[in-house]
Structures are given as structure tokens and as C-alpha cells.
Motif scaffolding. Structure first.
Motif, PDB file in Angstrom:
ATOM      1  N   HIS A  50       0.868  -1.263   0.152  1.00 34.03           N
ATOM      2  CA  HIS A  50      -0.010  -0.044  -0.098  1.00 34.03           C
ATOM      3  C   HIS A  50       0.736   1.227  -0.062  1.00 34.03           C
ATOM      4  CE1 HIS A  50      -4.011  -1.814   0.587  1.00 34.03           C
ATOM      5  NE2 HIS A  50      -3.406  -2.375   1.565  1.00 34.03           N
ATOM      6  N   THR A  51       2.113   1.063   0.281  1.00 29.79           N
ATOM      7  CA  THR A  51       3.073   2.400   0.417  1.00 29.79           C
ATOM      8  C   THR A  51       3.152   2.963  -0.728  1.00 29.79           C
ATOM      9  OG1 THR A  51       5.020   1.241   0.015  1.00 29.79           O
ATOM     10  CG2 THR A  51       4.147   1.120   2.464  1.00 29.79           C
ATOM     11  N   ARG A  52       3.549   4.414  -0.923  1.00 28.18           N
ATOM     12  CA  ARG A  52       4.127   5.314  -1.645  1.00 28.18           C
ATOM     13  C   ARG A  52       5.625   5.616  -1.562  1.00 28.18           C
ATOM     14  NH1 ARG A  52      -0.086   9.809  -1.713  1.00 28.18           N
ATOM     15  NH2 ARG A  52       0.570   9.707   0.510  1.00 28.18           N
ATOM     16  N   ASN A  53       6.132   5.897  -0.546  1.00 23.09           N
ATOM     17  CA  ASN A  53       7.312   6.430  -0.373  1.00 23.09           C
ATOM     18  C   ASN A  53       8.140   5.850   0.817  1.00 23.09           C
ATOM     19  OD1 ASN A  53       6.814   8.099   1.987  1.00 23.09           O
ATOM     20  ND2 ASN A  53       5.099   8.980   0.598  1.00 23.09           N
ATOM     21  N   LEU A  54       9.348   6.365   0.861  1.00 26.30           N
ATOM     22  CA  LEU A  54      10.054   6.366   2.049  1.00 26.30           C
ATOM     23  C   LEU A  54      10.829   7.705   2.362  1.00 26.30           C
ATOM     24  CD1 LEU A  54      13.150   5.849   1.092  1.00 26.30           C
ATOM     25  CD2 LEU A  54      12.528   3.628   0.828  1.00 26.30           C
ATOM     26  N   ARG A  55      11.032   7.911   3.782  1.00 29.92           N
ATOM     27  CA  ARG A  55      12.040   9.175   4.074  1.00 29.92           C
ATOM     28  C   ARG A  55      13.370   8.989   4.041  1.00 29.92           C
ATOM     29  NH1 ARG A  55      10.478  13.953   7.214  1.00 29.92           N
ATOM     30  NH2 ARG A  55       8.399  13.375   6.373  1.00 29.92           N
ATOM     31  N   MET A  56      14.135   9.801   3.507  1.00 21.50           N
ATOM     32  CA  MET A  56      15.470   9.538   3.244  1.00 21.50           C
ATOM     33  C   MET A  56      16.263  10.805   3.480  1.00 21.50           C
ATOM     34  SD  MET A  56      16.729   8.611  -0.428  1.00 21.50           S
ATOM     35  CE  MET A  56      17.995   9.039  -1.144  1.00 21.50           C
ATOM     36  N   ALA A  57      17.504  10.666   4.320  1.00 25.80           N
ATOM     37  CA  ALA A  57      18.332  11.712   4.409  1.00 25.80           C
ATOM     38  C   ALA A  57      18.989  12.020   3.111  1.00 25.80           C
ATOM     39  CB  ALA A  57      19.107  11.504   5.545  1.00 25.80           C
ATOM     40  N   HIS A  58      19.539  13.015   2.741  1.00 25.52           N
ATOM     41  CA  HIS A  58      20.475  13.363   1.466  1.00 25.52           C
ATOM     42  C   HIS A  58      21.199  14.555   1.628  1.00 25.52           C
ATOM     43  CE1 HIS A  58      17.162  15.626  -0.637  1.00 25.52           C
ATOM     44  NE2 HIS A  58      16.561  15.020   0.194  1.00 25.52           N
ATOM     45  N   ASP A  59      22.427  14.548   1.261  1.00 28.03           N
ATOM     46  CA  ASP A  59      22.938  15.891   1.515  1.00 28.03           C
ATOM     47  C   ASP A  59      23.179  16.937   0.298  1.00 28.03           C
ATOM     48  OD1 ASP A  59      24.030  15.125   3.762  1.00 28.03           O
ATOM     49  OD2 ASP A  59      25.457  13.951   2.807  1.00 28.03           O
ATOM     50  N   ALA A  60      22.364  16.600  -0.925  1.00 31.54           N
ATOM     51  CA  ALA A  60      22.461  17.469  -2.024  1.00 31.54           C
ATOM     52  C   ALA A  60      21.173  16.849  -2.884  1.00 31.54           C
ATOM     53  CB  ALA A  60      23.709  17.412  -2.945  1.00 31.54           C
ATOM     54  N   PRO A  61      20.616  17.822  -3.685  1.00 28.13           N
ATOM     55  CA  PRO A  61      19.568  17.295  -4.531  1.00 28.13           C
ATOM     56  C   PRO A  61      19.849  16.182  -5.214  1.00 28.13           C
ATOM     57  CG  PRO A  61      19.741  19.831  -4.972  1.00 28.13           C
ATOM     58  CD  PRO A  61      20.970  19.178  -4.040  1.00 28.13           C
ATOM     59  N   THR A  62      18.783  15.326  -5.444  1.00 31.78           N
ATOM     60  CA  THR A  62      19.130  14.021  -6.156  1.00 31.78           C
ATOM     61  C   THR A  62      18.118  13.989  -7.364  1.00 31.78           C
ATOM     62  OG1 THR A  62      17.016  12.708  -5.260  1.00 31.78           O
ATOM     63  CG2 THR A  62      19.406  12.748  -3.842  1.00 31.78           C
ATOM     64  N   ALA A  63      17.966  12.991  -8.274  1.00 35.59           N
ATOM     65  CA  ALA A  63      17.195  12.911  -9.482  1.00 35.59           C
ATOM     66  C   ALA A  63      15.548  13.167  -9.085  1.00 35.59           C
ATOM     67  CB  ALA A  63      17.184  11.386 -10.062  1.00 35.59           C
ATOM     68  N   VAL A  64      15.287  12.520  -7.574  1.00 35.43           N
ATOM     69  CA  VAL A  64      13.986  12.762  -7.332  1.00 35.43           C
ATOM     70  C   VAL A  64      13.702  13.444  -6.182  1.00 35.43           C
ATOM     71  CG1 VAL A  64      13.249  10.426  -8.261  1.00 35.43           C
ATOM     72  CG2 VAL A  64      14.377  10.416  -6.096  1.00 35.43           C
TER      73      VAL A  64
END
Ligand SMILES: Cc1cc2nc3c(=O)[nH]c(=O)nc-3n(C[C@H](O)[C@H](O)[C@H](O)COP(=O)(O)OP(=O)(O)OC[C@H]3O[C@@H](n4cnc5c(N)ncnc54)[C@H](O)[C@@H]3O)c2cc1C
Length: 466
Positions: A50-64
Motif C-alpha cells: 500500500h505504500t508510496r514512499n520512504l523518508r530519506m536523508a540526503h546531502d544534496a538534490p537527487t534525481a527525485v
């Protein structure tokens, strides 16, 4: 001794994201893996589908993902929603490792898309699975099959054979028949106990009879009970859970994401006495939606009603069930079975407490608040004055429970006496209570399942060398 076909290096209970991340991780390290999924094939994938997404740390913009989302900010967000009820060490581990999940999944065929914009406000923090959780799970199963993982559907783990603190065998109920497999390591990834209505009632009392379960009917907590009975450390409280306000017309199980209602910040919410009971504008919906299930659960007969006008109706995602509509507040009250005079009084009182009749700004905390109300609405407050008027009935929709087993940083289950278990690991909802003592942060369920699923698979596979 069991025949070869019934002997495995690692047996995994569950067929959701946590189980499959564990299975893939372990099989990539050469382990012979069996996944036992209680659901039939057509319903495989538990809540994860049923899910749509996950929460993710990141240091700079990514493709998504836009901008950056530092580990510290993620941790602060978690501390705020849990009010500090988290194992900080495990929380920091999950957040640190979240940085690698999307790449790890993408390397195994999972595709992501840019976050949806609008009132979800997740484009900086949560990458979305292209095709949703169903596509994610299908990709996981495909990858597992390529690696030679055996999957048995309609197969529930109903007994653990323990010897000297080690799990050596598992009793199965496979398509209604008893079966038995031997194993060298065991991973519990069987979700929460939210689909066990009797257990919910033990924790919540008769109120639980009015709860809806948003996800799989197969997460009944039988394995959790077994682990606790065999001395695993218990973590979390039985009444703590992720509970959302959903459309009261949703089915009892598996209604999924479509039954959620996102109108609350732009509405007022009243109980069956047509009285408000909480600040609807406290924060953005993704940061607050998970408290509303509990709030409605505490109201008489566990029912609430969102009431809004035609201007607010444009500001949130459309609902799956049509709203009740009327040109008058009294007419709407009739349709919602509320006392018309009382609803009129509540709306009048609210309208009079709004500072101005200006447009609200959904993307920011706009500070347009009421004054002098109890409770005040502290953002997005504007008079409910432009007909037609809309109303939705709300019920608590339980997503998953937090009571689970304690684990360490290797995802190994801890025992009640403080020792680590011999060869049992856990991942996903069954151990999420280590990090979620209360509250919720959108997308962290899949982060926990993915990070600890990988750790469990990796460490269970490594343990086979000993
Ligand atoms: C509608 C909805 C939307 C959600 N959206 C999101 C989202 O976008 N992002 C997010 O982070 N989280 C979301 N969540 C929460 C998320 O689904 C969970 O945190 C995550 O999927 C948990 O994964 P899991 O593998 O632990 O459990 P599940 O995916 O529920 O898997 C548990 C599995 O265990 C099986 N099982 C149960 N008992 C046994 C047994 N005894 N033997 C064998 N198998 C057993 C079940 O059949 C099931 O397949 C959502 C949940 C729901 C219901």
C-alpha cells in the motif's frame, strides 16, 4: 532430520518490504533462504504493497528529491513527533542508513519518481516508488526469485522450536496443513498485530470495535506473541500505533491509501456533539496526520466529522468517497446526523474567531489563526462561509501497531534478560517500536523496514559462517 527441501540457512517470516529486503540481502551473500508469507500470492506484500514512499536523508538534490535533508534535521523531526520516545542509537542508525536505501533498491530494479507536490509537502524528504508499493513488492519478488529465494505463500509460521536459545525449526500452517522446516537462522518480519481485533480491544477497550484497519488482514501478531512467549524483550506499549483519520465509509481491512482524507488542515473537525476538539491547523498534514486517528479514537463513539466550505474544497487531494454536500450548514448537519443548531453555533463561533477572510497559503505555516477559541486553529483558519458546504465522516484507521520485540544495531532480537538471542533477527513493523515510541513521521515505516531488513539479512547470513 528434515529432508533437504525442508532445510534452510535462513527462514524469514513475512512477505512485505522488510522480509524481502532481508531475503535479498541474505541470498546475495549466498544463503539458502525460505520466505514464508501468510497471505496467498494475490495478497502478498502486507502493508508494504500500500505504500508510496520512504523518508530519506540526503546531502544534496537527487534525481527525485529537492534540496537536502540532513541527518540532524531528520533526527530532530523524529524527536519532535515521538516526544523523545525513541532509542536514539537505533534511530540515528536508521537515519544514517536511509541515505543508501534508494540506491540499493534502484540497483535491484526498483524505480522512483519525483514526489507529488501540493499539500503533501514531501518533495524534499520522501522519494516515491514508481507504480507505488505494489510495483516495489513485485520488483522485490522478482529479484528474490532471480537469487533463488524460495517463497511459500499461504504459509504462516505458527511455532518456533528453540534449543539452547537458538531457533532450530519452525512449525508452519501451509494452505491449512501442518508442516515443518529446519533452519540455521530465523528472521521475523511479520508486521504488527493491527489486524488482530481482539488484541486491539485488549489494549483499547470496546472503542477498538469502531477501528478500521488500513492494510493487510494477515498481520495478526501471532509470531510476535510466540517470540514474547519464548523470552524476547518486549518493546513499546500495546495501545501505541500509527492511526490516521480515514473516511468512515472505508472497508474493515485493506482500504489502503485511497481512504485517507487530507482535508483536516483546511476544515474544522467536530465530534458527534458537533464540537471541535483539537487544533486542525497545528502543522502540515504529513507531520500531523498520524495523530488524528488517536484523536478521533478518543471521541464519543470514535467518530469525527470534517466540515469545510467550497474554497477549502479545492486545497486537498480528492476523496475516494464523495463528500456530503449542502448549501446550508444546517442541511449539512442533517446529512451527517449532527445537531443542526449545534453545528451552526460551532461554525459561527469559529468564523467569528478568524482574523480575516483572506486566502490561506497551504504550502507554508501561514499563521492565519483564530483567537479566543478553545482549541484555537493556529494555521489556515478562514471563515467557513462560501457554500456549498462539504462534510466527511472520520474513523480511526489503524496503519500499524508499535508493540514489538527489542533489537540491537545488528537487528538481532534481544531477550528479556538482556542477552541477545542466539540466531533470531527482526525487521519492520515487528520492531518499529524501538524507534517509534509514539507518533509518526511520514515515510519512516519503510525506512525502518528497509534498513533493518537489510541488516537482518546481512547479519543472519554472516552468522552462518560461525
Ligand atoms: C495504507 C498504507 C499506506 C502506507 N504508506 C506508507 C508510505 O508511503 N511510506 C511508509 O514509510 N510507510 C507506509 N505505510 C506503513 C508501511 O506499510 C509499513 O511500515 C511497512 O510496509 C512495514 O513493512 P513490514 O514488512 O514490516 O510489514 P508488512 O508489509 O505488513 O508485511 C508483513 C507480512 O507478514 C506476513 N505475516 C504475518 N504473520 C505471519 C506469520 N505468522 N507467518 C508468515 N507471515 C506472516 C503478512 O502476510 C505480511 O505479508 C503504509 C501502511 C498502510 C497500511
Amino acid at each position: 532430520m528434515a529432508q533437504d527441501a525442508q532445510r534452510f540457512d535462513i527462514v524469514i517470516a513475512g512477505g512485505g518490504n522488510a522480509a524481502l529486503c532481508a531475503a535479498i540481502s541474505a541470498a546475495e551473500r549466498g544463503a539458502k533462504v525460505l520466505v514464508c508469507e501468510a497471505a496467498p500470492k494475490g495478497f502478498r506484500g502486507g502493508n508494504s504493497r500500500h505504500t508510496r514512499n520512504l523518508r530519506m536523508a540526503h546531502d544534496a538534490p537527487t534525481a527525485v528529491l529537492t534540496d537536502s535533508y540532513a541527518e540532524e534535521e531528520y533526527f530532530d523531526d523524529l524527536m519532535r513527533v515521538t516526544a523523545g520516545r525513541t532509542n536514539e542509537h537505533l534511530a540515528k542508525l536508521a537515519i544514517r542508513e536511509s541515505k543508501h536505501i534508494a540506491d540499493w533498491m534502484a540497483a535491484r530494479g526498483v524505480r522512483f519518481q519525483r514526489s507529488l507536490g501540493g499539500t503533501l509537502s514531501l518533495s524534499r524528504t520522501n522519494p516515491f516508488f514508481l507504480g507505488g508499493g505494489k510495483a516495489l513488492m513485485n520488483t522485490h519478488y522478482l529479484r528474490a526469485a532471480e537469487l533463488g529465494v524460495e517463497v511459500r505463500y499461504d504459509t504462516e509460521i505458527v511455532g518456533l522450536e528453540m534449543k539452547d536459545g537458538f531457533c532450530r525449526g519452525l512449525e508452519l500452517r501451509a494452505r491449512g496443513f501442518k508442516d515443518y522446516v529446519e533452519t540455521r537462522a530465523f528472521i521475523a518480519a511479520a508486521g504488527g498485530f493491527q489486524a488482530n481485533l481482539e488484541w486491539l480491544e485488549e489494549a483499547w477497550g470496546p472503542a477498538a470495535r469502531n477501528f478500521k484497519i488500513r492494510g493487510t488482514p494477515y498481520a495478526k501478531g501471532g509470531l510476535l506473541k510466540l517470540l514474547l512467549a519464548h523470552g524476547a524483550a518486549q518493546i513499546g506499549e500495546p495501545d501505541q500505533c500509527h492511526a490516521v483519520a480515514i473516511d468512515a465509509r472505508a472497508p474493515q481491512f485493506d482500504g489502503g491509501i485511497a481512504t485517507r482524507l487530507d482535508c483536516v488542515p483546511f476544515a474544522i473537525v467536530v465530534n458527534k456533539h458537533a464540537q471541535r476538539f483539537y487544533d486542525e491547523g497545528e502543522d502540515f498534514w504529513p507531520k500531523r496526520y498520524a495523530i488524528w486517528g488517536r484523536l478521533v479514537a478518543k471521541q464519543p463513539e470514535q467518530i469525527g466529522f470534517a466540515v469545510l466550505d467550497s474554497r477549502a474544497f479545492e486545497l486537498f487531494m480528492p476523496s475516494i468517497f464523495p463528500p456530503e454536500v449542502s448549501d446550508t450548514i444546517e442541511g449539512l448537519a442533517d446529512k451527517l446526523s449532527l445537531n443542526p443548531a449545534q453545528l451552526r453555533a460551532t461554525v459561527d463561533q469559529f468564523n467569528a474567531a478568524c482574523a480575516a477572510d483572506e486566502d490561506v497559503a497551504p504550502a507554508v505555516h501561514d499563521g492565519r489563526r483564530t483567537s479566543g477559541l478553545s482549541p484555537d486553529k493556529t494555521n489556515w483558519a478562514r471563515p467557513i462561509a462560501q457554500p456549498p458546504y462539504y462534510g466527511y465522516p472520520l474513523r480511526p484507521g489503524i496503519t500499524f501497531t508499535y508493540l514489538g520485540v527489542g533489537v540491537d544495531e545488528a537487528a538481532r532480537v534481544g531477550m528479556a534478560d538482556g542477552r541477545p538471542s542466539g540466531n533470531i533477527w527482526a525487521a519492520g513493523e515487528i520492531m518499529a517500536g524501538n524507534i517509534l515510541g509514539q507518533g509518526y513521521l511520514a515515510g519512516i515505516g519503510m525506512t525502518i523496514g528497509s534498513v533493518f531488513g537489510r541488516l537482518a539479512g546481512e547479519n543472519a547470513a554472516k552468522s552462518l559462517r560461525n
